[in-house]
Write a protein that holds these residues in place. Structure first.
Motif, PDB file in Angstrom:
ATOM      1  N   VAL A   1       0.802  -1.069   0.055  1.00 25.30           N
ATOM      2  CA  VAL A   1      -0.044   0.167   0.035  1.00 25.30           C
ATOM      3  C   VAL A   1       0.923   1.251   0.059  1.00 25.30           C
ATOM      4  CG1 VAL A   1      -1.554   1.246   1.230  1.00 25.30           C
ATOM      5  CG2 VAL A   1      -1.629  -1.307   1.247  1.00 25.30           C
ATOM      6  N   PRO A   2       0.776   2.115  -0.900  1.00 25.90           N
ATOM      7  CA  PRO A   2       1.637   3.479  -0.897  1.00 25.90           C
ATOM      8  C   PRO A   2       1.149   4.084   0.093  1.00 25.90           C
ATOM      9  CG  PRO A   2       0.314   3.223  -3.093  1.00 25.90           C
ATOM     10  CD  PRO A   2      -0.286   2.183  -2.075  1.00 25.90           C
TER      11      PRO A   2
ATOM     12  N   LEU B   1      -1.265  -5.921  10.960  1.00 21.71           N
ATOM     13  CA  LEU B   1      -0.515  -6.075   9.673  1.00 21.71           C
ATOM     14  C   LEU B   1      -1.166  -6.787   8.581  1.00 21.71           C
ATOM     15  CD1 LEU B   1       2.367  -5.480   8.419  1.00 21.71           C
ATOM     16  CD2 LEU B   1       3.422  -7.424   9.432  1.00 21.71           C
ATOM     17  N   GLY B   2      -1.417  -6.543   7.477  1.00 23.36           N
ATOM     18  CA  GLY B   2      -2.064  -7.157   6.333  1.00 23.36           C
ATOM     19  C   GLY B   2      -3.554  -7.511   6.670  1.00 23.36           C
ATOM     20  N   THR B   3      -4.257  -6.932   7.458  1.00 22.40           N
ATOM     21  CA  THR B   3      -5.604  -6.840   7.521  1.00 22.40           C
ATOM     22  C   THR B   3      -6.264  -6.178   6.625  1.00 22.40           C
ATOM     23  OG1 THR B   3      -6.087  -5.284   9.096  1.00 22.40           O
ATOM     24  CG2 THR B   3      -5.536  -7.436  10.014  1.00 22.40           C
ATOM     25  N   PHE B   4      -7.606  -6.885   6.018  1.00 21.80           N
ATOM     26  CA  PHE B   4      -8.226  -6.113   5.228  1.00 21.80           C
ATOM     27  C   PHE B   4      -8.677  -4.678   5.532  1.00 21.80           C
ATOM     28  CE2 PHE B   4     -12.434  -5.388   2.690  1.00 21.80           C
ATOM     29  CZ  PHE B   4     -11.908  -5.406   1.418  1.00 21.80           C
ATOM     30  N   GLU B   5      -8.929  -4.502   6.755  1.00 21.10           N
ATOM     31  CA  GLU B   5      -9.452  -3.296   7.358  1.00 21.10           C
ATOM     32  C   GLU B   5      -8.344  -2.390   7.255  1.00 21.10           C
ATOM     33  OE1 GLU B   5     -10.946  -1.294  11.681  1.00 21.10           O
ATOM     34  OE2 GLU B   5     -10.237  -3.645  11.393  1.00 21.10           O
TER      35      GLU B   5
ATOM     36  N   LEU C   1      -8.117  -1.075   3.678  1.00 19.13           N
ATOM     37  CA  LEU C   1      -9.094  -0.028   3.116  1.00 19.13           C
ATOM     38  C   LEU C   1      -8.762   1.255   3.847  1.00 19.13           C
ATOM     39  CD1 LEU C   1     -12.255  -2.343   3.223  1.00 19.13           C
ATOM     40  CD2 LEU C   1     -11.216  -1.141   1.157  1.00 19.13           C
ATOM     41  N   VAL C   2      -8.521   1.217   5.085  1.00 14.01           N
ATOM     42  CA  VAL C   2      -8.145   2.638   5.823  1.00 14.01           C
ATOM     43  C   VAL C   2      -6.775   3.272   5.096  1.00 14.01           C
ATOM     44  CG1 VAL C   2      -7.373   3.736   7.875  1.00 14.01           C
ATOM     45  CG2 VAL C   2      -8.994   1.952   8.071  1.00 14.01           C
ATOM     46  N   ASN C   3      -6.072   2.506   4.542  1.00 15.67           N
ATOM     47  CA  ASN C   3      -4.761   3.215   4.048  1.00 15.67           C
ATOM     48  C   ASN C   3      -5.308   3.725   2.748  1.00 15.67           C
ATOM     49  OD1 ASN C   3      -3.191   2.739   6.168  1.00 15.67           O
ATOM     50  ND2 ASN C   3      -2.224   1.047   5.452  1.00 15.67           N
ATOM     51  N   ALA C   4      -5.970   3.020   2.026  1.00 18.33           N
ATOM     52  CA  ALA C   4      -6.383   3.325   0.640  1.00 18.33           C
ATOM     53  C   ALA C   4      -7.184   4.395   0.673  1.00 18.33           C
ATOM     54  CB  ALA C   4      -7.184   2.311  -0.002  1.00 18.33           C
TER      55      ALA C   4
END
Length: 116
Positions: free
Chosen positions: A30-31, A44-48, A51-54
Motif C-alpha cells: 500500500v502506498p 499487519l495485512g488485515t483487510f481493514e 481499506l483505511v490506508n487506501a
C-alpha cells in the motif's frame, strides 16, 4: 520449478513459478503505509488496514488538489497548469476507484446476506 497448491474438490492448482506465490505482506504493497508503521504493525495485512490506508491515500490526493488549486489562484506563476490538471485527474481517478470498490463491496455483502 512447479509449486503445487492444495486441491480444491477435483481441481488441483499448480503455479509454474515460485515468484507467483508471493510472500509480501499486504500492508507493504500500500502506498503511503510507511508513515504509519507502528499502526500497521498492530494490524499487519488485515483487510481493514488496507481499506483505511487506501481511503487515507485518496483523501491525501483530494487535499493535494485543493492546495495546488489554491496556489494557482494566489500565485499563478509558481504552478504549472499541467500539474493542476494531473493532480485533478489523479484525485478524480482515485475517487472513482473508491466508489467502485464500495459499490462492489456492498453488492457482494448483499449477495452473501441473501444466500443465508
Amino acid at each position: 520449478m512447479n509449486v503445487t497448491m492444495p486441491t480444491l474438490s477435483s481441481v488441483q492448482m499448480t503455479r509454474t513459478s515460485p515468484a507467483h506465490v508471493g510472500t509480501a505482506k499486504l500492508s507493504s504493497l500500500v502506498p503511503g503505509s510507511e508513515n504509519n508503521q507502528v499502526e500497521n504493525q498492530k494490524s499487519l495485512g488485515t483487510f481493514e488496514s488496507y481499506l483505511v490506508n487506501a481511503v487515507s491515500e485518496m483523501n491525501n490526493q483530494q487535499l493535494n488538489v485543493g492546495k495546488v488549486q489554491e496556489q494557482l489562484i494566489t500565485d499563478p506563476d509558481s504552478v504549472d497548469i499541467h500539474d493542476v490538471t494531473t493532480a485533478m485527474a489523479k484525485a478524480q481517478m482515485s475517487l472513482s476507484l473508491a466508489q467502485t470498490v464500495i459499490d462492489r463491496l456492498i453488492t457482494g455483502w448483499n449477495e452473501l446476506s441473501t444466500n443465508r
